[in-house]
Design a protein around this motif. Structure first.
Motif, short mmCIF file in Angstrom:
data_model
loop_
_atom_site.label_atom_id
_atom_site.label_comp_id
_atom_site.label_asym_id
_atom_site.label_seq_id
_atom_site.Cartn_x
_atom_site.Cartn_y
_atom_site.Cartn_z
N TRP A 50 -0.08 -22.70 -1.19
CA TRP A 50 -0.63 -22.61 -2.55
C TRP A 50 0.27 -23.37 -3.51
O TRP A 50 1.50 -23.25 -3.48
CB TRP A 50 -0.73 -21.16 -3.01
N TYR A 51 -0.33 -24.19 -4.37
CA TYR A 51 0.42 -24.90 -5.41
C TYR A 51 0.00 -24.37 -6.77
O TYR A 51 -1.19 -24.20 -7.05
CB TYR A 51 0.17 -26.41 -5.31
N ASP A 52 0.99 -24.13 -7.61
CA ASP A 52 0.72 -23.63 -8.95
C ASP A 52 0.12 -24.71 -9.85
O ASP A 52 -0.50 -24.41 -10.87
CB ASP A 52 2.00 -23.09 -9.57
N LEU A 53 0.32 -25.98 -9.45
CA LEU A 53 -0.23 -27.10 -10.21
C LEU A 53 -0.27 -28.33 -9.31
O LEU A 53 0.68 -28.59 -8.57
CB LEU A 53 0.63 -27.38 -11.45
N VAL A 54 -1.37 -29.06 -9.38
CA VAL A 54 -1.52 -30.29 -8.60
C VAL A 54 -1.80 -31.45 -9.55
O VAL A 54 -2.69 -31.36 -10.40
CB VAL A 54 -2.68 -30.17 -7.58
N PHE A 55 -1.02 -32.52 -9.40
CA PHE A 55 -1.29 -33.77 -10.13
C PHE A 55 -1.95 -34.73 -9.14
O PHE A 55 -1.35 -35.10 -8.13
CB PHE A 55 -0.01 -34.37 -10.69
N ALA A 71 -12.82 -31.65 -1.97
CA ALA A 71 -12.35 -31.16 -0.67
C ALA A 71 -11.33 -30.04 -0.85
O ALA A 71 -11.34 -29.05 -0.11
CB ALA A 71 -11.73 -32.31 0.13
N LEU A 72 -10.46 -30.18 -1.83
CA LEU A 72 -9.45 -29.14 -2.10
C LEU A 72 -10.13 -27.85 -2.56
O LEU A 72 -9.70 -26.74 -2.20
CB LEU A 72 -8.46 -29.62 -3.16
N ARG A 73 -11.19 -27.98 -3.35
CA ARG A 73 -11.89 -26.80 -3.85
C ARG A 73 -12.61 -26.04 -2.72
O ARG A 73 -12.87 -24.84 -2.84
CB ARG A 73 -12.92 -27.21 -4.90
N ARG A 74 -12.93 -26.75 -1.63
CA ARG A 74 -13.61 -26.10 -0.51
C ARG A 74 -12.66 -25.30 0.39
O ARG A 74 -13.09 -24.51 1.22
CB ARG A 74 -14.35 -27.15 0.33
N ILE A 75 -11.35 -25.51 0.22
CA ILE A 75 -10.37 -24.76 1.02
C ILE A 75 -10.36 -23.31 0.55
O ILE A 75 -10.32 -23.05 -0.67
CB ILE A 75 -8.96 -25.39 0.87
N PRO A 76 -10.41 -22.35 1.46
CA PRO A 76 -10.44 -20.93 1.07
C PRO A 76 -9.29 -20.55 0.15
O PRO A 76 -8.15 -20.98 0.36
CB PRO A 76 -10.32 -20.19 2.42
N ASN A 77 -9.60 -19.80 -0.89
CA ASN A 77 -8.62 -19.28 -1.85
C ASN A 77 -7.93 -20.38 -2.68
O ASN A 77 -6.83 -20.18 -3.18
CB ASN A 77 -7.55 -18.45 -1.14
N ARG A 78 -8.60 -21.51 -2.82
CA ARG A 78 -7.99 -22.61 -3.59
C ARG A 78 -8.86 -23.03 -4.78
O ARG A 78 -8.54 -23.99 -5.48
CB ARG A 78 -7.75 -23.83 -2.71
#
Length: 338
Positions: A50-55, A71-78
């Motif tokens: 888990w990342y608190d912020l992604v650039f 694609a990142l949004r499709r990862i569970p709990n992300r």
């Protein structure tokens, strides 16, 4: 400046120069910073952590920023993970455009430290979606006159990014290698009539050149990017020789800068033992700023070949945040120079 030790941030950008600059600018916050060179690389990292912020860079070869975002949004709990777009394109309405695509916000490149600080403090303070006012364009763009007259402006680049001379020299070498490789790649894209990948490549060079103060090259790349977006192979073919000519002058300017920053230095035989001992002390505490200051003090002088090689390794380790490697190098030097 607030200490964010233990907070995880991911930087996704296909251009190594841009990744280096972003990581350097985040150093004062004491964040845990990971780097990804592509959308697939980012997905692998986010799946595990888990990342608190992604650039996230908006324009990348292969998976672009929007595809990577989805694609990142499709990862569970992300789904709730804050993702901020990195883009070299400013202008009116840009922020609204990225919000519509699903980003929480955007950050213009070259990165302005004040906009970055606003993003960091807003998202990492746990305040939810912030209401931030950003400038839509680079707040300190080079003037038209200076862009024409300067091939390379190290002072402006260092002042804009808040970096020191040792880091800038390392950044220049990274950019030099990228530029040399990219020139050949651009030719291949033209032969294949692959305008899309040509445009993505030149987009990365545009922001990277701006980051090192190669403003003339950056402006030329911007024009090529414009023709690429318009799918005009004819205009690209007409403009590319000028870009390659300016690239040659830029590479020459980088070499001249390196020579100029070596010959003026006072020569010393050995590195200063006391300073190296201080560096080891700060390595234990991961005090990046203090280590950088001490290395800059050492870098004021020119040393014998083996000592200079060690100093270059120390600077590279510091810029890569490899404190354990840096500590081992100092320890090895101490043992060899008793």
């Amino acid at each position: 400046m607030k200490d964010y030790s233990g907070v995880a941030v991911l930087i996704v950008d296909d251009t190594a120069t841009n990744r280096m600059v972003a990581k350097k600018l985040l150093a004062p916050y004491h964040l845990t910073v990971d780097l990804a060179a592509s959308g697939m690389d980012a997905i692998r990292k986010v799946e595990k952590k888990w990342y608190d912020l992604v650039f996230l860079d908006y324009r990348m070869p292969g998976m672009d920023g929007v595809e990577t975002l989805l694609a990142l949004r499709r990862i569970p709990n992300r789904k709730e993970m804050p993702i901020v777009a990195l883009t070299a394109n400013g202008g009116e309405g840009v922020r609204a455009k990225f919000l519509r695509k699903g980003f929480q916000d955007y950050l213009p490149k070259p990165i302005d430290v004040y906009s970055l600080d606003s993003i960091i403090n807003s998202y990492l303070n746990g305040k939810g979606v912030p209401k931030i006012k950003h400038t839509e364009t680079n707040p300190h763009p080079p003037s038209e006159e200076s862009t024409v007259e300067r091939i390379l402006d190290p002072i402006a680049a260092m002042a804009s990014a808040g970096i020191n001379t040792p880091f800038y020299r390392t950044l220049l070498q990274t950019f030099k290698q990228e530029l040399q490789v990219s020139i050949s790649a651009l030719d291949e894209f033209i032969v294949k009539k692959d305008i899309n990948d040509f445009t993505i490549c030149i987009h990365g060079l545009k922001s990277a050149a701006n980051a090192v103060g190669a403003y003339t090259l950056s402006c030329c790349a911007m024009e090529l990017e414009t023709w690429g977006k318009e799918q005009s192979l004819t205009r690209i073919t007409e403009q590319l020789p000028l870009f390659k000519e300016i690239s040659v002058h830029t590479l020459e300017a980088i070499d001249e800068y390196e020579v100029g920053n070596t010959h003026y230095k006072t020569k010393k035989k050995n590195l200063d033992r006391k300073i190296l001992e201080q560096i080891r002390h700060y390595c234990e505490e991961s005090e990046y700023t203090k280590i950088g200051e001490l290395l800059a003090e050492l870098d004021q002088y020119e040393y014998e070949e083996c000592q200079q090689a060690l100093l270059n390794e120390l600077i590279n380790s510091c810029d890569s945040f490899e404190f354990e490697a840096l500590d081992r190098l100092v320890q090895k030097w101490s043992e060899e120079n008793k």
